[in-house]
Design an enzyme around this catalytic site. Sequence first.
Site, PDB file in Angstrom:
ATOM      1  N   TYR A   1      13.240  -7.088  -2.521  1.00  0.00           N
ATOM      2  CA  TYR A   1      13.642  -6.341  -3.713  1.00  0.00           C
ATOM      3  C   TYR A   1      14.804  -6.990  -4.457  1.00  0.00           C
ATOM      4  CZ  TYR A   1      10.634  -2.771  -1.784  1.00  0.00           C
ATOM      5  OH  TYR A   1       9.543  -2.107  -1.287  1.00  0.00           O
TER       6      TYR A   1
ATOM      7  N   HIS B   1      12.743   0.536   6.725  1.00  0.00           N
ATOM      8  CA  HIS B   1      12.336  -0.803   7.153  1.00  0.00           C
ATOM      9  C   HIS B   1      12.983  -1.159   8.489  1.00  0.00           C
ATOM     10  CE1 HIS B   1      11.413  -2.243   2.772  1.00  0.00           C
ATOM     11  NE2 HIS B   1      10.381  -1.644   3.333  1.00  0.00           N
TER      12      HIS B   1
ATOM     13  N   LYS C   1       6.877   5.185  10.193  1.00  0.00           N
ATOM     14  CA  LYS C   1       6.033   4.396  11.089  1.00  0.00           C
ATOM     15  C   LYS C   1       6.514   4.573  12.529  1.00  0.00           C
ATOM     16  CE  LYS C   1       4.489   0.868   7.846  1.00  0.00           C
ATOM     17  NZ  LYS C   1       4.393  -0.585   7.542  1.00  0.00           N
TER      18      LYS C   1
ATOM     19  N   ARG D   1       7.711   3.263  -5.094  1.00  0.00           N
ATOM     20  CA  ARG D   1       8.620   2.883  -4.000  1.00  0.00           C
ATOM     21  C   ARG D   1       9.375   1.607  -4.374  1.00  0.00           C
ATOM     22  NH1 ARG D   1       9.311   3.395   1.720  1.00  0.00           N
ATOM     23  NH2 ARG D   1       9.187   1.466   2.913  1.00  0.00           N
TER      24      ARG D   1
ATOM     25  N   ARG E   1       6.905   6.312   1.530  1.00  0.00           N
ATOM     26  CA  ARG E   1       5.527   5.849   1.614  1.00  0.00           C
ATOM     27  C   ARG E   1       4.622   7.051   1.350  1.00  0.00           C
ATOM     28  NH1 ARG E   1       8.146   3.863   6.306  1.00  0.00           N
ATOM     29  NH2 ARG E   1       8.377   1.576   6.356  1.00  0.00           N
TER      30      ARG E   1
ATOM     31  N   HIS F   1       2.735   2.767  -4.396  1.00  0.00           N
ATOM     32  CA  HIS F   1       3.747   1.893  -3.808  1.00  0.00           C
ATOM     33  C   HIS F   1       4.667   1.310  -4.884  1.00  0.00           C
ATOM     34  CE1 HIS F   1       4.486   0.875   0.337  1.00  0.00           C
ATOM     35  NE2 HIS F   1       4.839  -0.357   0.003  1.00  0.00           N
TER      36      HIS F   1
END
Length: 305
Positions: free
Chosen positions: A286, A277, A180, A254, A156, A251
């Site tokens: 994806y 994730h 995150k 990514r 990210r 992004h």
Amino acid sequence: MIFLLSISIMDYNKALDQFQSFLKHEKNASSHTISSYRRDLSQLASYLGDEGIKLKGIDNLILRGFLASLYEKKVKKSTIARKLAAIRSFFQFCLKKGWIEDNPAKIVSTPKQESHVPSFLSEKEMENYLDLPASDKPLDLRDKAVLELLYATGLRVSELVGIDVEDMNFEERLIRVRGKGKKERLIPFGRMAERSLISYLRSRYRINKGNIEEKVLFLNYRGERMTSRSIQRIVDSYIQISALRRKISPHSLRHSFASHLLSRGADLRAIQELLGHESLATTQKYTHLNLKQLLDVYRKSHPRS
């Protein structure tokens, strides 16, 4: 303001301050999430004031009215879902504090999200794109390293700009990344990214005549840590001089990283780990192999094809 047992604007703002502190120190939320939640909750308060709604009487119907007002303004469903998540989280915090007797947001349904295939580049497009920063100027070498690393790791942008020099392990070709919730993970990177990073680091001292923040990996022209907006500008600038005629964001690199790994046979759970994730369901977006790839897999794999 609103739903608090002792209601006033001052009380509401104090509650928001405490909620913000809770997000930062106990939930390890990012600064972006905290500011977004504060903005969303302030918007709810403004709506209630404009509608002349008694704040202590807020219920799920009032919240649905707030969401309906957002729909009328053509706000994206993903944005509305985030606002509802902020409201639901705030009410739950207030409930635990004993400021309210129930969480009226818990029975409000989250909007069904539009399904869309993330934008990504083909392998050939990515190869051509990454060849664009070609000079030996320090900032061009930096741009090359930024783009190579984004594609090599699937990071990210917020993770990329937070990297310090000490997070890099060139011997093992690994990066320590804070994702995150400040969760750390180790991400490998390849030889092409390594080559670009070393070239950049050798010239890094020339940025701003050596007046730089030594610990920061990626620096702006002032010798300070780059921002997410700076990375967006880099991606945009090379899109403009490329043959690509579509919207590409950081992004998208990514997405390209994940898509290319998947199309070459990488395990979905390995990709999940690399991307950071929490849920495999997030990674499954994806699995958008194109028709030719699907046909190739079918014809090579099915016993009666």
